[in-house]
Scaffold this motif. Structure first.
Motif, PDB file in Angstrom:
ATOM      1  N   SER A  63       0.863  -1.186   0.000  1.00 34.92           N
ATOM      2  CA  SER A  63       0.000   0.000   0.000  1.00 34.92           C
ATOM      3  C   SER A  63       0.897   1.233   0.000  1.00 34.92           C
ATOM      4  N   ILE A  64       0.535   2.222  -0.811  1.00 40.01           N
ATOM      5  CA  ILE A  64       1.306   3.471  -0.834  1.00 40.01           C
ATOM      6  C   ILE A  64       0.376   4.632  -0.497  1.00 40.01           C
ATOM      7  N   LEU A  65       0.715   5.340   0.584  1.00 36.97           N
ATOM      8  CA  LEU A  65      -0.028   6.534   0.980  1.00 36.97           C
ATOM      9  C   LEU A  65       0.826   7.745   0.622  1.00 36.97           C
ATOM     10  N   GLN A  66       0.439   8.430  -0.455  1.00 35.52           N
ATOM     11  CA  GLN A  66       1.159   9.638  -0.877  1.00 35.52           C
ATOM     12  C   GLN A  66       0.543  10.831  -0.156  1.00 35.52           C
ATOM     13  N   VAL A  67       1.370  11.573   0.554  1.00 35.20           N
ATOM     14  CA  VAL A  67       0.878  12.712   1.329  1.00 35.20           C
ATOM     15  C   VAL A  67       1.341  14.007   0.668  1.00 35.20           C
ATOM     16  N   LYS A  68       0.374  14.866   0.339  1.00 36.30           N
ATOM     17  CA  LYS A  68       0.736  16.141  -0.278  1.00 36.30           C
ATOM     18  C   LYS A  68       1.436  17.019   0.763  1.00 36.30           C
ATOM     19  N   THR A  69       2.642  17.476   0.427  1.00 36.22           N
ATOM     20  CA  THR A  69       3.426  18.301   1.356  1.00 36.22           C
ATOM     21  C   THR A  69       3.844  19.596   0.655  1.00 36.22           C
ATOM     22  N   GLU A  77       4.999  16.497   9.784  1.00 42.19           N
ATOM     23  CA  GLU A  77       4.531  15.638  10.884  1.00 42.19           C
ATOM     24  C   GLU A  77       3.001  15.661  10.970  1.00 42.19           C
ATOM     25  N   TYR A  78       2.432  16.858  10.884  1.00 43.12           N
ATOM     26  CA  TYR A  78       0.980  17.016  11.004  1.00 43.12           C
ATOM     27  C   TYR A  78       0.264  16.514   9.747  1.00 43.12           C
ATOM     28  N   GLN A  79       0.911  16.721   8.578  1.00 43.54           N
ATOM     29  CA  GLN A  79       0.316  16.246   7.321  1.00 43.54           C
ATOM     30  C   GLN A  79       0.280  14.717   7.294  1.00 43.54           C
ATOM     31  N   TYR A  80       1.371  14.071   7.754  1.00 44.86           N
ATOM     32  CA  TYR A  80       1.413  12.603   7.797  1.00 44.86           C
ATOM     33  C   TYR A  80       0.383  12.067   8.789  1.00 44.86           C
ATOM     34  N   LEU A  81       0.312  12.729   9.941  1.00 39.19           N
ATOM     35  CA  LEU A  81      -0.607  12.283  10.986  1.00 39.19           C
ATOM     36  C   LEU A  81      -2.057  12.340  10.492  1.00 39.19           C
ATOM     37  N   ALA A  82      -2.434  13.451   9.871  1.00 40.99           N
ATOM     38  CA  ALA A  82      -3.793  13.604   9.341  1.00 40.99           C
ATOM     39  C   ALA A  82      -4.081  12.546   8.278  1.00 40.99           C
ATOM     40  N   ALA A  83      -3.091  12.277   7.406  1.00 40.71           N
ATOM     41  CA  ALA A  83      -3.288  11.305   6.318  1.00 40.71           C
ATOM     42  C   ALA A  83      -3.445   9.888   6.866  1.00 40.71           C
ATOM     43  N   ILE A  84      -2.643   9.531   7.875  1.00 39.70           N
ATOM     44  CA  ILE A  84      -2.728   8.183   8.456  1.00 39.70           C
ATOM     45  C   ILE A  84      -4.085   8.000   9.147  1.00 39.70           C
TER      46      ILE A  84
END
Length: 403
Positions: free
Chosen positions: A57-63, A82-89
Motif C-alpha cells: 500500500s502506498i499513501l502519498q501525502v501532499k506536502t 509531521e501534522y500532514q502525515y498524521l492527518a493522512a494516516i
C-alpha cells in the motif's frame, strides 16, 4: 506482520532499486503487509491519496516543496510534514492495525506520528538512523550551535531517540557517536543495522565497456576514477577538484556524475579550468548510471573534512556491487575508510591531505584491481545485503514482543 514505513524519500514503486525499496520488497516477499507513507510535493499537483500496487500500500501525502526549494519553504515544510502525515494516516489507514513502525532519518520530525501509531496499535518502533541531525548541519555551518533553532532540533532529536524501541545505526562508529552524545539512551536498544541492498551484478564484456566509454566520450585506455552521486556541501568537493588539478599521472582520468547544490560551482570550475584529465556529467537515470559505472575502474567517496558525525555514504554499495576498488577521502571520525582497508578493497585518505591522496592514487595504479574488486564483493555479501537488515529487525521485534 503489518508494517508502516515513514519516509521523506519519494517512493513511487517498490520495484525501483534503492536501500529502502530493497528492504521493503524483502518484507513484502516474506509475506508481511507493507504500507509506505511517502511525500508528494505540492509542485506535482497531486492530492493526498492511498493506493495498492505491486503488493504493497502506498499513501502519498501532499506536502510543501521540501527538496530543491528556498530555505523558508523547506523549513516550514519539514515542520509541517509531521501534522500532514498524521492527518493522512488517521484518514486513510484507520482500518489497519500496525505491528511495526519503521522510519529513517532524515527527518527527525516524525515523533507525533510514531507516538500516535504506537499508542493506537500497541506497535513497536524501529529507527534506521541514516543522518545525525542537527549536528551535521552544525558541522556544515548551516546551523549555529546552541542557537534557538539548534536547541529546538536537538529537543526533537532526543524525543525521536526516546520513543524508538530500537535504533539501527549505519556502522560501529555511529553507534559510539549516538551513545556518547546521548548518554540517557539505553545502550541495549542501539545496534549496527547498515545500509543494505539486493545486489545486482553487471557482467560486461570488454567490447561492451568500450562502447559505453565511447558513448560518453571517455578515454578508452586510461584508468577511470569515478565519483557518482550527490554533489552537495557535505561531500567537500573542493578537495576532489584540487585532486584533479594535482594529479599528474597520464593514465588517470576523473569522471564526476551527479547533481546537487554544488553542481553549478563545479560546472563553473570545469569551464574556467578546462581540465584535460576530467569530465563532468549531470545525473543520469539509474540504469544508465549503472552501465557507466560498470565501465569505470575505481570508485571515489568524498566527505567534508569538518564532520564530527561519522557519515557512511550508501554510494559505497554501488561501487562494491560493480567490483570496483574504492578510495575514500573523509573526515577522521567516520569508519568507512577503515572498513574498506580492513576488507582490502581500497584505501582511505583524510580529506584535505593532497599528498596522501596522490600516494593512494599511485598505489591503486599498481594494485591488482580485480582482486580488490572481488574483496569488495565479499564485503558486500557479508555485511550489506537486505537479508541482514531484515533479520536484525525481525529478531528485535520478536524480542520486544516477548517481553
Amino acid at each position: 506482520m503489518n508494517i508502516v514505513f515513514l519516509t521523506l524519500v519519494e517512493i513511487n514503486s517498490i520495484e525501483d532499486r534503492g536501500i529502502y525499496q530493497d528492504l521493503l520488497r524483502k518484507f513484502r516477499d516474506e509475506g508481511h503487509d507493507v504500507t509506505i507513507v511517502t511525500p508528494v510535493e505540492r509542485r506535482r499537483k497531486i492530492p493526498t491519496n492511498f493506493s495498492n500496487k505491486e503488493g504493497v500500500s502506498i499513501l502519498q501525502v501532499k506536502t510543501f516543496n521540501i527538496q530543491k526549494t528556498n530555505i523558508i519553504e523547506k523549513g516550514i515544510g519539514t515542520l509541517a510534514i509531521e501534522y500532514q502525515y498524521l492527518a493522512a494516516i488517521k484518514k486513510y489507514s484507520s482500518h489497519k492495525k500496525y505491528d511495526l513502525v519503521l522510519y529513517s532519518t532524515p527527518p527527525i520530525t516524525f515523533a507525533k506520528v510514531i507516538e500516535f501509531v504506537k499508542k493506537r496499535d500497541n506497535a513497536k518502533s524501529y529507527l534506521l538512523l541514516k543522518d545525525i541531525f542537527p549536528q551535521n548541519a552544525v558541522d556544515m555551518k548551516m546551523l549555529k550551535k546552541d542557537g534557538f533553532l539548534h536547541r529546538q532540533f536537538v529537543r526533537k532529536e532526543k524525543k525521536l531517540y526516546q520513543i524508538s524501541d530500537t535504533i539501527g545505526c549505519m556502522s560501529p562508529a555511529n553507534v559510539d557517536f549516538v551513545l556518547k552524545y546521548n548518554p540517557e539512551i539505553d545502550s541495549r536498544k542501539v545496534e549496527v543495522n547498515p545500509n543494505t541492498i539486493v545486489p545486482v551484478y553487471f557482467e560486461y564484456s570488454q567490447e561492451q565497456k568500450i562502447s559505453i566509454r565511447e558513448k560518453y566520450d571517455i578515454p578508452l585506455h586510461k584508468k577511470i576514477l569515478v565519483y557518482g552521486g550527490n554533489l552537495g556541501k557535505p561531500q567537500g568537493l573542493g578537495f576532489l577538484l584540487e585532486t584533479i588539478q594535482n594529479t599528474k599521472y597520464d593514465e588517470v582520468f576523473f569522471l564526476i556524475v551527479g547533481n546537487g547544490t554544488e553542481f553549478p560551482k563545479i560546472e563553473k570550475w570545469f569551464k574556467d579550468n578546462n581540465p584535460k584529465n576530467a569530465k563532468l556529467l549531470q545525473k543520469l537515470p539509474k540504469e544508465d548510471y549503472d552501465q557507466l559505472l560498470a565501465a569505470c575502474d575505481v570508485g571515489l567517496i568524498f566527505l567534508d573534512k569538518n564532520f564530527i558525525i561519522p557519515n557512511f555514504p550508501s554510494r559505497l554499495l554501488s561501487y562494491l556491487e560493480m567490483k570496483m576498488p574504492v578510495i575514500a577521502a573523509t573526515d577522521p571520525n567516520t569508519d568507512i575508510g577503515d572498513i574498506i582497508e580492513n576488507a582490502n578493497c581500497g584505501y582511505k585518505v583524510i580529506a584535505g591531505k593532497q599528498e596522501e591522496m596522490q600516494e593512494k592514487i599511485e598505489l591503486i595504479l599498481s594494485a591488482d584491481l580485480q582482486l580488490l574488486g572481488e574483496n569488495g564483493v565479499k564485503l558486500l555479501i557479508n555485511q550489506y545485503t537486505v537479508d541482514k537488515s531484515y533479520d536484525l529487525i525481525m529478531e528485535k521485534i520478536k524480542l520486544l514482543t516477548n517481553h
